[in-house]
Enzyme design. Structure first.
Site: not given
Length: 215
Positions: A13, A123
């Site tokens: 998002k 990540r």
């Protein structure tokens, strides 16, 4: 144009929010960025936020709502804004309503938890700039080093698998009534609610969102 992006961490998002922000010239207000900024500054609120995240819990409504209230009063929000990661609870949604903050669109990003875990646990972050890499999908040119500065990349505390699993469970529990609330708002035509398949390609998601925002 006042937009809320819903979705668990890692659903993309934030990436789509940046594209929306650039296309429609409205600021992308990310609660995650505001929280990390306070952690980096090592102020009183930052220390509270850091300890909360370490426990795999969500930061209190009081802290987040106060930060949001200050942010949306700034001049760049006059023609609209995009809330990324807020509200995350029904109480925060009530806060927006109580303060007469009108929302036009809610976009809900959906992705299986297994895929989220793969995305986030890989990540790596450059703490000073917020640049994000991924060991599989977007690796740095030199292993574990930022492309621009050469600084060592870190695994953020809230990106660690055991903490992330807790966060996802808590996210689902807290956001279930939140989604019901906004779906009810949509049924009353107070706003428009759209579901996004976050497993789709970045371009397809971008195009679908642009079509939604024309309605």
């Amino acid at each position: 144009m006042r937009i809320i992006l819903l979705g668990a961490p890692g659903t993309g998002k934030g990436t789509q929010g940046k594209l929306i922000s650039e296309k429609y010239n409205i600021p992308q207000i990310c609660t995650g960025d505001m929280l990390r900024e306070n952690i980096y500054l090592k102020n009183e609120i930052g220390n509270i936020i850091k300890n909360t995240i370490k426990k795999g819990k969500l930061v209190s409504d009081t802290i987040v709502c106060d930060l949001i209230k200050i942010r949306i009063k700034k001049k760049d929000c006059k023609n609209g804004f995009l809330l990324d990661g807020f509200p995350r609870s029904i109480e925060q949604a009530y806060y927006l309503s109580k303060n007469k903050i009108i929302i036009d669109y809610v976009l809900d990003f959906i992705m299986p938890n297994k895929a989220i875990l793969e995305r986030i646990s890989g990540r790596r972050t450059h703490l000073q700039s917020g640049r994000i890499y991924h060991i599989k999908f977007n690796p740095p040119k030199i292993h574990n080093k930022d492309d621009l500065t050469g600084d060592t990349l870190i695994v953020r505390e809230d990106d660690k698998k055991e903490i992330l699993e807790k966060r996802l469970r808590e996210y689902e529990k807290i956001t279930h009534p939140l989604k019901k609330y906004y779906l009810n708002q949509a049924s009353q035509r107070k706003l428009q609610f759209f579901t996004i398949n976050a497993m789709d390609s970045l371009l397809n998601i971008k195009n679908k969102i642009e079509n939604f925002l024309k309605k």
